[in-house]
Design a protein around this motif. Sequence first.
Motif, PDB file in Angstrom:
ATOM      1  N   ALA A  50       7.126  12.238  44.665  1.00 48.33           N
ATOM      2  CA  ALA A  50       7.884  11.962  43.438  1.00 48.33           C
ATOM      3  C   ALA A  50       7.428  10.647  42.816  1.00 48.33           C
ATOM      4  O   ALA A  50       7.262  10.555  41.592  1.00 48.33           O
ATOM      5  N   LEU A  51       7.205   9.630  43.654  1.00 41.93           N
ATOM      6  CA  LEU A  51       6.722   8.344  43.145  1.00 41.93           C
ATOM      7  C   LEU A  51       5.345   8.509  42.516  1.00 41.93           C
ATOM      8  O   LEU A  51       5.087   7.989  41.418  1.00 41.93           O
ATOM      9  N   ALA A  52       4.458   9.227  43.171  1.00 49.39           N
ATOM     10  CA  ALA A  52       3.111   9.451  42.638  1.00 49.39           C
ATOM     11  C   ALA A  52       3.181  10.199  41.308  1.00 49.39           C
ATOM     12  O   ALA A  52       2.444   9.874  40.367  1.00 49.39           O
ATOM     13  N   ARG A  53       4.053  11.174  41.219  1.00 51.33           N
ATOM     14  CA  ARG A  53       4.202  11.929  39.976  1.00 51.33           C
ATOM     15  C   ARG A  53       4.645  11.009  38.838  1.00 51.33           C
ATOM     16  O   ARG A  53       4.077  11.022  37.746  1.00 51.33           O
ATOM     17  N   ARG A  54       5.662  10.172  39.126  1.00 44.73           N
ATOM     18  CA  ARG A  54       6.171   9.272  38.081  1.00 44.73           C
ATOM     19  C   ARG A  54       5.115   8.244  37.664  1.00 44.73           C
ATOM     20  O   ARG A  54       4.920   7.997  36.473  1.00 44.73           O
ATOM     21  N   VAL A  55       4.454   7.657  38.645  1.00 42.62           N
ATOM     22  CA  VAL A  55       3.550   6.541  38.364  1.00 42.62           C
ATOM     23  C   VAL A  55       2.156   7.024  37.978  1.00 42.62           C
ATOM     24  O   VAL A  55       1.609   6.605  36.953  1.00 42.62           O
ATOM     25  N   LEU A  56       1.564   7.890  38.793  1.00 42.75           N
ATOM     26  CA  LEU A  56       0.166   8.290  38.568  1.00 42.75           C
ATOM     27  C   LEU A  56       0.023   9.339  37.468  1.00 42.75           C
ATOM     28  O   LEU A  56      -0.958   9.311  36.730  1.00 42.75           O
ATOM     29  N   ARG A  57       0.979  10.235  37.373  1.00 51.47           N
ATOM     30  CA  ARG A  57       0.871  11.292  36.359  1.00 51.47           C
ATOM     31  C   ARG A  57       1.572  10.945  35.062  1.00 51.47           C
ATOM     32  O   ARG A  57       1.048  11.192  33.982  1.00 51.47           O
ATOM     33  N   ASN A  58       2.780  10.367  35.180  1.00 51.28           N
ATOM     34  CA  ASN A  58       3.577  10.106  33.983  1.00 51.28           C
ATOM     35  C   ASN A  58       3.396   8.709  33.425  1.00 51.28           C
ATOM     36  O   ASN A  58       3.949   8.394  32.379  1.00 51.28           O
ATOM     37  N   GLY A  59       2.684   7.853  34.148  1.00 52.16           N
ATOM     38  CA  GLY A  59       2.367   6.528  33.639  1.00 52.16           C
ATOM     39  C   GLY A  59       3.457   5.480  33.745  1.00 52.16           C
ATOM     40  O   GLY A  59       3.359   4.425  33.117  1.00 52.16           O
ATOM     41  N   GLU A  60       4.503   5.744  34.531  1.00 48.36           N
ATOM     42  CA  GLU A  60       5.532   4.717  34.725  1.00 48.36           C
ATOM     43  C   GLU A  60       4.922   3.546  35.503  1.00 48.36           C
ATOM     44  O   GLU A  60       4.038   3.734  36.334  1.00 48.36           O
ATOM     45  N   PRO A  61       5.399   2.341  35.256  1.00 44.34           N
ATOM     46  CA  PRO A  61       4.893   1.208  36.045  1.00 44.34           C
ATOM     47  C   PRO A  61       5.390   1.306  37.488  1.00 44.34           C
ATOM     48  O   PRO A  61       6.481   1.819  37.745  1.00 44.34           O
ATOM     49  N   LEU A  62       4.569   0.819  38.399  1.00 45.16           N
ATOM     50  CA  LEU A  62       4.956   0.779  39.806  1.00 45.16           C
ATOM     51  C   LEU A  62       5.785  -0.476  40.029  1.00 45.16           C
ATOM     52  O   LEU A  62       5.294  -1.588  39.878  1.00 45.16           O
ATOM     53  N   MET A  63       7.032  -0.281  40.366  1.00 46.72           N
ATOM     54  CA  MET A  63       7.934  -1.397  40.635  1.00 46.72           C
ATOM     55  C   MET A  63       8.009  -1.576  42.148  1.00 46.72           C
ATOM     56  O   MET A  63       8.498  -0.694  42.848  1.00 46.72           O
ATOM     57  N   LEU A  64       7.535  -2.706  42.648  1.00 41.53           N
ATOM     58  CA  LEU A  64       7.488  -2.943  44.084  1.00 41.53           C
ATOM     59  C   LEU A  64       8.825  -3.460  44.624  1.00 41.53           C
ATOM     60  O   LEU A  64       8.952  -4.593  45.052  1.00 41.53           O
TER      61      LEU A  64
END
Length: 126
Positions: free
Chosen positions: A12-26
């Motif tokens: 789900a994180l990969a989908r949001r960040v890598l596919r949908n372009g959301e920023p990765l919040m650490l």
Amino acid sequence: MAEELDWDPIRALARRVLRNGEPLMLTIEVRELLARTAREVGLSQADATSALASDTSALELLRECSRRISEGSSRMVNALHRMYQHKRAGDLDSARQEMRDVLAAEEVPHYRAVAQGQLNLLDDEP
């Protein structure tokens, strides 16, 4: 692996960040997820810790974890399909070779364990 794998959160994180372009919040939770997943896909703790030091390297860690899960899954499913075809045809040597090929290429401990388990079962065949 002693613990049950649950790769839905990393997917789900990969989908949001890598596919949908959301920023990765650490956040703490994301750091823990990435560190745990890195272990599960065969990356060292030192590599994971180092990668979590910056947003850029954490993003690369997410990419690598996602790649290993995806490619390992595809490799395993395809090899199992071919293995069962060989087994149904009575060609156990070729069926075994499919699992040996996975073991030679695979980085993810879970997929390696599945391949080894299948190879062990094939070795018990007459």
